[in-house]
Every structure is written in C-alpha cells, then in structure tokens.
Design an enzyme around this catalytic site. Structure first.
Site, PDB file in Angstrom:
ATOM      1  N   GLY A 121     103.912  34.154  84.819  1.00 46.62           N
ATOM      2  CA  GLY A 121     104.292  32.913  85.418  1.00 46.62           C
ATOM      3  C   GLY A 121     104.782  31.743  84.484  1.00 46.62           C
ATOM      4  N   ASP A 247     120.601  39.509  90.555  1.00 49.44           N
ATOM      5  CA  ASP A 247     119.981  38.311  90.989  1.00 49.44           C
ATOM      6  C   ASP A 247     120.060  37.221  90.132  1.00 49.44           C
ATOM      7  OD1 ASP A 247     118.512  40.518  89.115  1.00 49.44           O
ATOM      8  OD2 ASP A 247     117.097  38.848  88.700  1.00 49.44           O
TER       9      ASP A 247
END
Ligand code: AMP
Ligand code: MG
Length: 483
Positions: A121, A247
């Site tokens: 992350g 994406d």
C-alpha cells in the site's frame, strides 16, 4: 479557504468502493508543494503548507468534510483481466473549487486497503516525484491530465529491491472513474448497478448527454472522442504512457497514472522505455490502436445498456467504434499539419508528413528538435534540412506546398510554435532531478526543472540545457513501474 468537500461517489452502491482510512506515517516532511495549483483550487496556501496541512496530506489527520474511500475497479493489464482497486490510494473526497468545479483529491501511497492484494500500500519518493514532474509538465503542455498538489515524505523506508524513502502524492483529478471501473461493475452482473455507474458518469463528465434517449451510446462515443484528442496530444509531444491498461484509462479523458512514462527523443514509433513492456504492446506508435482496444473493452461493459437484444447492442457499439480510425487519422493529420505550418488541407499532406517521419526514423533524429529546426528553415533550410540530401529534397516539397496556402511565413511560424513545444521533460533531466532529490535530498535541480517546463510553447525563452537531446552514445533509457 480550506477543503470544500462534497461527496457524490459515496451515493453509489457500496460494492463500488470501501470506506478506509489512510495509514498514519511516522514523520511527515515536505518534498514539494504546488502553490499554483493550490490557488487554482481556491485553497489557502498558508493553511495548506502548515503542519496541519502536511499531516492531512500525509494521511495522519483527516481533513474536515473528508470521507476517505478506496475505489474498486478491474482491468486488463497487458491484456489479462484482473480484479483490482485502489491498493495504495484513498480518495479523501470531492473538493468543489470557487468556480464550482469538482475535483477528486486522492492520496497515493497512503497504506493498505481491501484491494491491496499482496502489496504494502506504499509508494516510493522517486516515482511520486516523477508523477509530480510529468503530470505538471503535461498540464503546462495543455494536455488533459490529473494534477499533483504535493508530495510528502513519510519518514519511513519502503522495501522494494532495497530500502527506499516512502512518500505520499496528493493527486487531483476530474474523477478516478476508469474503463476498469465499468469492467468491475459489469463483472458483478448487476445491470442496475452498471446503469447507476453510467448515469453517475454522465452526470459528472457529460451532463449535456443526460437527457438524450441514446445516452449510453453517446457516452461511448464521447469517451471515444476524448480519447482521440488525448492520444493525438500525446503524439504531438512524443509522450509514451507506458502502461495503457484499461484501469489506467480515465473516462474523463485525462492522462492518468504516471508510472514508467517518458518522452521519446529519437523518433521511432517502436520506442518502448518500460522495462516490463517486453513485446512493445504500449510502444509510442501503438498507442492509437491500444486506445481503441481499451475502448472496445469499455463498449463491452455497456452492452446491456445499449439494447435488450445483445446482437443489436453489439451492432450499435460497433457503429460507434468503427469511426475511431477515421477520426483519429483526421485529427492526427491536422496536428501534424500544425507542425509543418500548413494552414489549409491537401489530400497529399499525409504523404509529406510520412516522408519526413520516415527519414527522421532512418537518421535517428530527435522528434521535438527536428520540428524546432524546421521553424528556423522557413526561408532556407538549416541544420539537418541543409545537411541531409533526402531532407533537402523534402524541404523543397514542403516549400512548394507552402506556396499553395494562403497564410504567410509569419502565420506558419506561429502555427508551428503552437504545435511543437520548445521544451519537454527530457529523460536525462528528469533522472538528474530525481536522483538529486531522492538520494541527496537536494531539491534544487527539481525546482529548476519544474520552472524550465513552464510556458513550453514560448520559443523565445533561453533554456537550452533543458532542450538538449541525450548525449550521443548514451545507454537506452529504461523506466520501471516503480511502485
Ligand atoms: P498501477 O500499475 O500503479 O496502475 O497499479 C496497478 C494496481 O496495483 C492498482 O490496483 C494499484 O492499486 C495496485 N498497486 C500498485 N502498487 C501497490 C502497492 N505497493 N500496494 C498495493 N497495491 C498496489
Ligand atoms: Mg493504475
């Protein structure tokens, strides 16, 4: 004014996003902050640059009115379909600026989310600064793009091959709705959900279509038209996105997700900089057909909204997409006419353009600087147009062609100066700036580069250091996905 958050995305069904807080970081510090963008957004720059402002952009404090979410999306990555989502980003909210324009405010590198899969992350300083430099350069080049408001360092190491300094980028975007967002909604096989997303997207990006009886087909057509303009603009300045996965294609028509992107120097449509793009799927010259490929995936998601009968729906979508090549070719040719200072259209212009590009490729000429040399060759050929016999002949054809247009040399020059920038972010200059900032904490080269990239269509300003191509014999440039 501080953030003026008014969320609308959270009115969509919760299957499209997750509420998630950014992860607190040990020791936030400023890397770079964008005062110009801050004032464009109507933010108080003192507030933004305060300790509280920094804590907010590091994810340590949640600004008033924010409702952080990670968005779900899917995507074809190098052709293979995968379920994705914001794995290292959160949208803090939608900021409405003083003129009423709505912007997503996203923290990138802000910690794990339900979509992180095996990732940590986090983001590394170098790649976040790279996104900052290139996105702001693209904006100055007048190319639709997400913007970069700030990069903060986190005071913690992120582990890739080695320990690297961590950072969080604040990205400002018209929205983060991607082709992949539609692919995600379509994969859930809930037509009601898909329709909610499509209506929301129309409301947000194409409000003029809202009353149309054929609004979902119009959504496809206008998304296609925006992509045509975007890709044409990339080709104008020599930009290679590097990861045109579905994406990473925004429905708004903005350039999004600056990873291994870079600008070409020597003209060659087969140019690839990204180390992972081994087959050249996202090579410079392959960007127009890849955009169509992505739009075809978008069209597939919309089929249930186009007609109850699937064959009729396919037929309607095909009728739209089959215009792509013609529209692109027309826009690209007009863009290239601009580079040649041609103010009217002739059938054979395409040939004239191709002859020049072909020779540039054979000689390995610098894309941008060749057109800059041409600006100095209006009366008589100079530089390579004088030195290379093939280009001398080409120059004569060009000269004759210019005799058949109404505009003067002065008009032609002005047109050429709008069609080719005086400066682009040169790979070696970007590397220099990133290296100094991330390895030595010396931000002077970065600020000098950012300043040099302003007003790129001003051909009078002295900035030769930033206009030079890489030295001859330099090793081929390589970029990395660098998460
Ligand atoms: P990108 O190549 O940046 O477009 O990322 C592709 C996907 O991988 C997105 O869903 C990202 O959120 C996810 N991703 C990239 N880097 C990380 C990371 N360090 N941790 C978690 N997810 C990541
Ligand atoms: Mg992405």
């Amino acid at each position: 004014m501080s953030w003026n958050f008014h969320q609308t995305y959270t009115t969509l069904p919760e299957s499209l996003f997750s509420h998630v807080l950014p992860t607190k970081v040990p020791q936030p510090g400023w890397a770079v902050i964008n005062a110009t963008l801050s004032s464009e957004l109507g933010l108080d720059s003192d507030q933004l640059s305060s300790a509280r402002g920094m804590a907010e952009l590091a994810g340590c404090e949640i600004p008033a009115g924010s409702e952080p979410i990670a968005q779900a999306y899917a995507g074809h990555q190098f052709g293979s379909f995968t379920m994705l989502g914001d794995g290292r980003a959160v949208v803090l909210g939608e900021h409405v600026d003083p003129t009423g324009v709505r912007w997503d405010v996203q923290l990138k590198g802000s910690g794990r989310t339900p979509y992180s899969r095996n990732g940590d992350g986090k983001a590394v300083l170098g790649p976040m600064l790279r996104e900052y430099i290139i996105s702001e350069a693209m904006h100055a080049l007048e190319i639709p793009t997400t913007r970069s408001l700030a990069v903060v360092t986190t005071g913690e190491d992120v582990f890739r091959e080695t320990a690297m300094p961590g950072a969080v980028l604040t990205r400002i975007a018209a929205s983060h709705i991607r082709v992949g967002t539609f692919q995600y909604a379509a994969s859930l096989q809930d037509v009601g959900l898909l329709q909610r997303l499509a209506d929301y997207t129309i409301q947000r990006h194409f409000p003029e279509l809202a009353e149309s009886d054929s609004r979902y087909l119009d959504l496809l057509e206008w998304t296609m038209r925006r992509q045509v303009s975007l890709i044409t603009a990339w080709m104008k300045v020599g930009f290679i996105h590097g990861v045109m996965n579905t994406d990473n294609m925004a429905i708004s028509g903005e350039t999004i997700d600056y990873g291994p992107c870079a600008f070409i120097d020597r003209y060659n449509p087969a140019t690839v900089f990204s180390s992972i793009d081994v087959y050249g799927r996202y090579a410079f010259g392959n960007q127009p057909p890849i955009a169509l490929w992505n739009l075809s995936r978008f069209a597939e998601t919309l089929l249930p909204l186009l007609h109850a009968d699937r064959n009729k729906a396919i037929n309607r979508a095909e009728n739209v997409l089959e215009q792509y090549e013609r529209i692109y070719l027309a826009q690209w040719t007009d863009m290239m006419r601009g580079k040649l200072g041609l103010g009217n259209r002739e059938e054979d212009d395409h040939k004239l353009i191709q002859m020049l590009l072909q020779r540039m490729q054979q000689n390995g000429e610098d894309y941008i600087n060749t057109f800059r040399t041409l600006m100095n060759s209006l009366e008589a050929p100079v530089g390579i147009f004088a030195a290379d016999p093939v280009l001398q002949d080409w120059w004569q054809c060009w000269h004759n062609r210019r005799d058949r247009q109404p505009q003067s040399d002065r008009g032609a020059l002005q047109q050429m100066q709008r069609a080719t920038p005086a400066v682009i972010p040169r790979n070696q200059r970007v590397e220099e700036a990133l290296q100094a900032a991330s390895a030595e904490k010396d931000y002077r080269p970065l600020h000098a580069l950012l300043a040099a990239l302003q007003d790129p269509y001003d051909h009078q300003r002295e900035r030769s250091y930033y206009q030079e191509p890489p030295p001859t014999g330099a090793a081929p440039y390589r970029t990395f996905c660098g998460t």
